[in-house]
Design an enzyme around this catalytic site. Structure first.
Site, PDB file in Angstrom:
ATOM      1  N   CYS A  46      16.623  -5.843 -36.665  1.00 24.67           N
ATOM      2  CA  CYS A  46      17.028  -5.252 -37.938  1.00 24.67           C
ATOM      3  C   CYS A  46      17.844  -4.004 -37.640  1.00 24.67           C
ATOM      4  CB  CYS A  46      15.816  -4.849 -38.753  1.00 24.67           C
ATOM      5  SG  CYS A  46      14.644  -6.193 -38.966  1.00 24.67           S
TER       6      CYS A  46
ATOM      7  N   ARG B 114      23.227  -6.864 -37.701  1.00 18.38           N
ATOM      8  CA  ARG B 114      21.892  -6.922 -37.094  1.00 18.38           C
ATOM      9  C   ARG B 114      20.877  -7.585 -38.022  1.00 18.38           C
ATOM     10  NH1 ARG B 114      20.906  -3.386 -32.650  1.00 18.38           N
ATOM     11  NH2 ARG B 114      18.709  -3.723 -33.054  1.00 18.38           N
TER      12      ARG B 114
ATOM     13  N   TRP C 213      16.341  -8.393 -40.906  1.00 18.54           N
ATOM     14  CA  TRP C 213      16.423  -9.776 -40.432  1.00 18.54           C
ATOM     15  C   TRP C 213      14.969 -10.214 -40.333  1.00 18.54           C
ATOM     16  CZ3 TRP C 213      20.061 -13.394 -39.659  1.00 18.54           C
ATOM     17  CH2 TRP C 213      19.718 -14.524 -38.917  1.00 18.54           C
TER      18      TRP C 213
ATOM     19  N   ASN D  34      12.013  -1.793 -36.732  1.00 14.70           N
ATOM     20  CA  ASN D  34      12.702  -2.895 -36.073  1.00 14.70           C
ATOM     21  C   ASN D  34      11.810  -3.322 -34.924  1.00 14.70           C
ATOM     22  OD1 ASN D  34      14.496  -4.655 -34.894  1.00 14.70           O
ATOM     23  ND2 ASN D  34      15.744  -3.040 -33.954  1.00 14.70           N
ATOM     24  N   GLY D  35      11.474  -4.598 -34.855  1.00 12.47           N
ATOM     25  CA  GLY D  35      10.604  -5.086 -33.777  1.00 12.47           C
ATOM     26  C   GLY D  35       9.500  -5.946 -34.365  1.00 12.47           C
TER      27      GLY D  35
ATOM     28  N   GLU E   4      23.910 -28.781 -22.021  1.00 11.81           N
ATOM     29  CA  GLU E   4      24.189 -27.570 -22.785  1.00 11.81           C
ATOM     30  C   GLU E   4      25.359 -26.790 -22.147  1.00 11.81           C
ATOM     31  OE1 GLU E   4      23.778 -26.422 -25.553  1.00 11.81           O
ATOM     32  OE2 GLU E   4      24.009 -24.278 -25.405  1.00 11.81           O
TER      33      GLU E   4
ATOM     34  N   LYS F 141      28.971 -25.873 -23.897  1.00 10.56           N
ATOM     35  CA  LYS F 141      29.511 -24.503 -23.946  1.00 10.56           C
ATOM     36  C   LYS F 141      30.952 -24.511 -23.438  1.00 10.56           C
ATOM     37  CE  LYS F 141      27.158 -22.459 -26.061  1.00 10.56           C
ATOM     38  NZ  LYS F 141      26.185 -23.358 -26.506  1.00 10.56           N
TER      39      LYS F 141
ATOM     40  N   GLU G 232      33.262 -26.176 -26.087  1.00 11.78           N
ATOM     41  CA  GLU G 232      33.506 -25.542 -27.387  1.00 11.78           C
ATOM     42  C   GLU G 232      34.233 -24.216 -27.296  1.00 11.78           C
ATOM     43  OE1 GLU G 232      30.049 -24.624 -29.806  1.00 11.78           O
ATOM     44  OE2 GLU G 232      28.889 -24.058 -28.050  1.00 11.78           O
TER      45      GLU G 232
ATOM     46  N   HIS H  39      27.195 -45.018 -10.526  1.00 11.32           N
ATOM     47  CA  HIS H  39      27.341 -46.136 -11.469  1.00 11.32           C
ATOM     48  C   HIS H  39      28.596 -45.987 -12.321  1.00 11.32           C
ATOM     49  CE1 HIS H  39      23.422 -47.590 -10.263  1.00 11.32           C
ATOM     50  NE2 HIS H  39      23.010 -46.329 -10.323  1.00 11.32           N
TER      51      HIS H  39
ATOM     52  N   LYS I  54      29.983 -21.620 -37.603  1.00 18.46           N
ATOM     53  CA  LYS I  54      28.673 -21.217 -37.095  1.00 18.46           C
ATOM     54  C   LYS I  54      27.566 -22.071 -37.695  1.00 18.46           C
ATOM     55  CE  LYS I  54      25.726 -18.782 -34.813  1.00 18.46           C
ATOM     56  NZ  LYS I  54      25.582 -19.220 -33.418  1.00 18.46           N
TER      57      LYS I  54
END
Ligand code: M6R
Length: 608
Positions: free
Chosen positions: A2, A27, A75, A101-102, A481, A485, A488, A504, A603
């Site tokens: 946050c 944030r 957040w 925050n936390g 993955e 990356k 994209e 193969h 996004k």
């Protein structure tokens, strides 16, 4: 994650707080609020769900007057986004206000104790316990009270505090969440991040863990954990405001890559203990699981790759078979799903249309749905029966990084949880894996320390048009993955193959200079990987390898190798991917691509 801002001086605090919060919206942006001490020494609060604009509209009509205040942009982690759950939080008598925050790990325990002591809770947040605890312990000295309170608080926090009995100060503390103090002339500031105060000062103190800052309009005193005054060095900020939002990094993606140690810590906090996993937010106990005879994992893109790791680990620890499916396929294939099915969906945004459709379809057929998501109150969180939040904080770059490692962290804990319920994993193994999980922030730091070497490799090779990733077992999912990356953000064509499949077909693609990334961290198949590396090398490939420390036999066989400190194989996907994220990031920069906003991508994919 946050945003916090605080002001003490001679100007009207409200405008400074709102302006500061507007610089911190990246944030967190599901709600915002401020507390301002009026001239009579009374704390007034205004807070509102939604973007900062909603709060601004209210304040425009009914401003809060006063020159001392704290503000917060949220957040959500504990409690959905709502007016009540927004910060600041007040003690029952309204005399202490707190922004945080936390994550307060032991908030349930503290809440029970404080309710018994007569405090009245109004929100679902972990933060509210801090306001009541300070109130409970208050002895006329807010600093001493805070010192006593933090002895009872477990978790991570950056706190900004107002106390109406001491109306000439703001008190702040940090532990494992960032907090800075801005130094002005006749005014001082606190903030979770530099952009919030850059307009007013470039001189800041960067608080260290457990340090308490006591601000008046004309002074700032910083106390260490023993209560001794410490001489802090002034840090002069030379970033321009645009860079500051990115924490001085050139792109959000790089910033988010670097946030991963902290994000992992927040994922594990309050859940991963020495000998057990506690998933309080998930009501999947032995009784519920007795009714489940099929587990399916459904997700898209990066989240789907986290799901592949999940399948592997749930099968390994809980000894039940798991199906994994891309959400876009699941919804059209007439899946085998009924009231004995547990559907696990994974989604950073919590808004992906295909994943949401999969939930609806499965629920129609009676399935129970568990969501792993990063966004509290998102559609997916609301429609699932149980939610395990990743706690990664907002992810801005289109390419998912910290969301992925925290999704893998969550699904690893879930796999252990199922293993414990099924009695298929021993107490020793749980202790071993949880110890390894707790090391993941440090293992990610080690990958970050190799950034320059990865950058050099990227700059030597950025003109390539094809790139292949090979691995076995869990490493294959890291390869999938890593390959996504590369595609994209650097627009390099790439594929991931299980290394045993090379012969193969795919080996026909290997030529002089083809770049092959070989992820060979899984001990049981290391020798097999070494043979695969020799095969591609013999055909002219240029090989970058990632392996566990101690495999020096790789050195003569590859062009570049990165060693991960020795750790259990099951945990490696969380740190191995970081090397590939950094590699893709620099390939993208070297090729002049728009790193944070790659072409054709969004996004959050809220349409089919
Ligand atoms: O928000 P979600 O996790 O549901 O999004 C799923 C994918 O769209 C997402 O992971 C996408 O693949 C990312 N751009 C990958 O970096």
């Amino acid at each position: 994650m946050c945003g916090i801002v605080g002001y003490i001086g001679k100007k009207q605090a409200q405008n400074i707080l709102i302006d500061g919060l507007s610089k911190l919206e990246y944030r967190g942006y599901d709600s915002a609020g401020i507390a301002v001490m009026d001239d009579a020494g009374k704390i007034q609060v205004q807070k509102k769900k939604g973007r900062l604009k909603n709060l601004e509209d209210i304040l425009e009509k009914a401003p809060l007057k006063g020159s001392i205040g704290i503000g917060h942009t949220r957040w959500a982690t504990h409690g959905e986004p709502s007016d009540i759950n927004s910060h600041p939080h007040l003690s029952s008598d309204g005399r202490i206000a707190v922004v945080h925050n936390g994550i307060i790990e032991n908030y349930i325990e503290l809440k029970e104790m404080l309710i018994k002591a007569g405090h009245r809770f109004v929100s679902d947040t972990d933060t509210e316990v801090v306001a009541h605890l300070l109130n409970e312990l208050y002895d006329g000295d807010i600093v001493a009270t805070l010192q006593a309170a933090v002895k009872q608080i477990k978790g991570s926090y950056a706190l900004g505090i107002l106390c109406d009995e001491e109306p000439d100060k703001i008190v702040a503390i940090r532990k494992d969440s960032p907090l800075i103090v801005g130094l002005g002339e006749g005014e001082n500031f606190i903030a979770s991040d530099i952009p919030a105060i850059l307009k007013h000062t470039r001189d800041v103190y960067l608080l260290d863990n457990d340090e308490i800052a006591v601000l008046t309009a004309d002074s700032v005193t910083v106390l260490d954990r023993y209560g001794e005054v410490c001489g802090k060095q002034i840090f002069k900020v030379d970033w321009d405001p645009g860079d500051a939002e990115k924490g001085g990094y050139e792109h959000f993606m790089l910033k988010e890559i670097h946030e991963q140690p902290k994000a992992m810590m927040d994922t594990l906090t309050g859940r991963c203990f020495e000998d057990k996993i506690v998933l309080d937010d998930v009501n999947l106990d032995a009784e519920v699981m007795k009714n489940i005879n099929r587990i399916q994992i459904v997700a898209c893109g990066t989240a789907y790759h986290a799901g592949m790791v999940g399948k592997y680990l749930i099968e390994k620890f809980a000894r039940v078979s798991v199906e994994t499916e891309a959400a876009s396929e699941y919804r059209y294939k007439d899946p085998l799903v009924d009231e004995h099915t547990l559907l696990i969906v994974i989604s950073q945004s919590g808004e992906t249309a295909d994943t949401l459709a999969a939930i609806r379809l499965a629920k129609e057929k009676g399935a129970r749905v568990l969501a792993i998501t990063n966004v509290v109150g998102s559609s997916i969180a609301r429609e699932a029966d149980d939610v395990l939040y990743t706690n990664a904080g907002p992810e801005i770059a289109v390419a998912s990084t910290k969301a992925y490692v925290t999704q893998v962290g969550c699904i690893t804990m879930l796999a252990l949880h199922f293993g414990l319920l099924n009695g298929t994993v021993s107490a020793e193994k749980v202790a071993q894996i949880t110890a390894a999980l707790k090391r993941t922030p440090e293992l990610i730091e080690k990958a970050l320390a190799d950034e320059e070497k990865l950058k050099a490799f990227a700059y030597d090779n950025f003109k390539i048009e094809d790139m292949y990733f090979i691995g076995r077992g869990l490493d294959y999912y890291t390869c999938m993955e890593g390959s996504l990356k590369a595609k994209e953000i650097s627009y390099i064509h790439s594929d991931a193959y299980t290394a045993g499949e090379l012969k193969h077909g795919p080996i026909a693609l290997i030529d002089q200079g083809t770049v092959v990334v070989a992820v060979c961290t899984q001990e049981a198949v290391f020798d097999k990987m070494l043979s695969n590396i020799k095969e591609v090398k013999a055909r002219g490939a240029q090989v970058l390898a990632i392996a566990q420390e101690g495999h020096d036999e790789l050195l003569p066989e590859v062009d570049q190798v990165f060693f991960i400190p020795r750790v259990d194989d099951e945990i490696i996907p969380i740190s191995a991917i970081v090397y590939l994220q950094i590699l893709s990031y620099y390939l993208s920069v070297a090729r002049g691509c728009d790193v944070d906003k790659p072409k054709n991508l969004a996004k959050s994919v809220t349409v089919e």
